[in-house]
Scaffold this active site. Structure first.
Site, short mmCIF file in Angstrom:
data_model
loop_
_atom_site.label_atom_id
_atom_site.label_comp_id
_atom_site.label_asym_id
_atom_site.label_seq_id
_atom_site.Cartn_x
_atom_site.Cartn_y
_atom_site.Cartn_z
NE ARG A 188 -1.88 8.82 -4.45
CZ ARG A 188 -0.79 9.00 -3.87
NH1 ARG A 188 -0.13 8.14 -3.33
NH2 ARG A 188 -0.35 10.29 -3.97
CG LEU A 209 -1.94 -0.83 1.52
CD1 LEU A 209 -2.43 -0.78 2.67
CD2 LEU A 209 -2.91 -0.81 0.37
CG ASP A 210 0.37 4.42 -2.78
OD1 ASP A 210 1.40 3.60 -3.51
OD2 ASP A 210 -0.33 4.93 -3.63
NE ARG A 211 5.90 7.80 5.03
CZ ARG A 211 6.89 8.67 5.49
NH1 ARG A 211 7.71 9.26 4.42
NH2 ARG A 211 7.20 9.29 6.82
#
Length: 315
Positions: free
Chosen positions: A243, A141-143
């Site tokens: 996103r 997962l993205d930060r």
């Protein structure tokens, strides 16, 4: 300052460790040893399997005996991270058994260390579970994204779950608050995504004919005056896919530092939420032991809950 694996090691491969390439195995067990050094000692025949030289692509078998020579390396600067500092991860565990962990990853925490970060989720879990012989990320997962994250506690579980990912048998459902009114009849976005790494090392993704085919399915959960809460299900798994697809659709996600809308973000931050509103709400997969389908749900953190439950009239 240097550290060393200063003695010859003889390691016998367990059944759970078989079928992996020896180069990948060595990168895992020889923590901190550069890839170039691992390939060099393989090439020179210093690594032996059952007393024979092997190539990097050799697939390990149960009961193989590996001879690992002494290895000297430069140690990174010591990082003083206590169990207390990562104790928040304990409360974020949604489910744990002998094969896997399902974590509700907090926003702002990387899944692993690197790029100037001392540690991330996986390093933190290794501190919390010092007796666990194997802990590896199943996916990422993205930060700034929160929510459901899978960690394997056995190599066999990792292989099982990776196979499900390749066969599109893992369903990952996200919630995102986006700018404007998302049309209820817009159920998907299909747009090829091209990943570009800037000189600074930052990754940026854009829609481009040169990119890889990418598809995300969407469903409207709640429409507000200035925004929409949507459910997003990625069909492909590209970097920053949800996103960038939201941006491409004309509805960027709230507080996205890379792909957001500054005016919309200013409004949301004024309501008390300064984090990216992208949350991995649900994950569904086949359990590696029972072979039955299981689902896990990750609740919102306080910032997202406050925004949706208390400030919905201003969204």
């Amino acid at each position: 300052m240097t550290t060393s694996y200063d003695k010859v090691q003889f390691v016998r491969i367990e059944e759970d460790e078989q079928h992996q390439r020896i180069d990948n195995y060595l990168m895992r067990v020889l923590k901190g040893v550069p890839k170039s050094k691992i390939y060099r000692i393989l090439r020179k025949g210093e690594i032996r399997v059952n007393k024979k030289r092997v190539k990097p692509e050799y697939k390990l078998q149960a009961n193989d005996e590996i001879r690992i020579p002494p290895v000297r390396l430069e140690a990174p600067a010591a990082v003083d991270v206590s169990a207390q500092q990562v104790a928040y991860l304990e409360s974020a565990i949604l489910y744990e058994d002998e094969r896997l962990i399902v974590l509700n990853k907090p926003s702002g925490v990387a899944v692993h260390g690197g790029s100037g970060l001392h540690y991330g989720v996986i390093e933190g879990l290794r501190i919390l579970r010092p007796n666990a012989p194997f802990l590896e990320l199943v996916h990422r997962l993205d930060r700034d994204t929160s929510g459901c994250l899978l960690i394997a506690k056995k190599r066999s579980a990792l292989r099982h779950l990776h196979e499900q990912l390749r066969n599109n048998q893992v369903d990952k459902i996200y919630h995102a608050l986006v700018s404007g009114t998302w049309p209820k009849n817009r159920g998907k976005v299909k747009a090829p995504l091209y990943k570009n790494t800037l000189q600074s090392g930052e990754r940026m993704v854009q829609v481009s004919d040169e990119g890889k085919p990418s598809e995300t399915h969407y469903r409207v959960l709640q429409t507000y005056t200035h925004s929409t809460l949507v459910e997003a299900k990625p069909i492909t798994g590209r970097t920053h896919q949800i996103r960038v697809h939201c941006l491409h659709a004309g509805h960027p996600i709230a507080c996205d530092p890379k792909y957001g809308d500054p005016e919309f973000d200013k409004r949301i931050k004024g309501l008390g939420c300064k984090r990216l509103f992208l949350h991995a709400s649900k994950i569904r997969f086949i359990h590696p032991r029972t072979e039955e389908q299981v689902s896990f749900f990750a609740p919102y953190d306080d910032k997202l809950s406050m925004l949706i439950e208390e400030r919905f009239d201003a969204l």
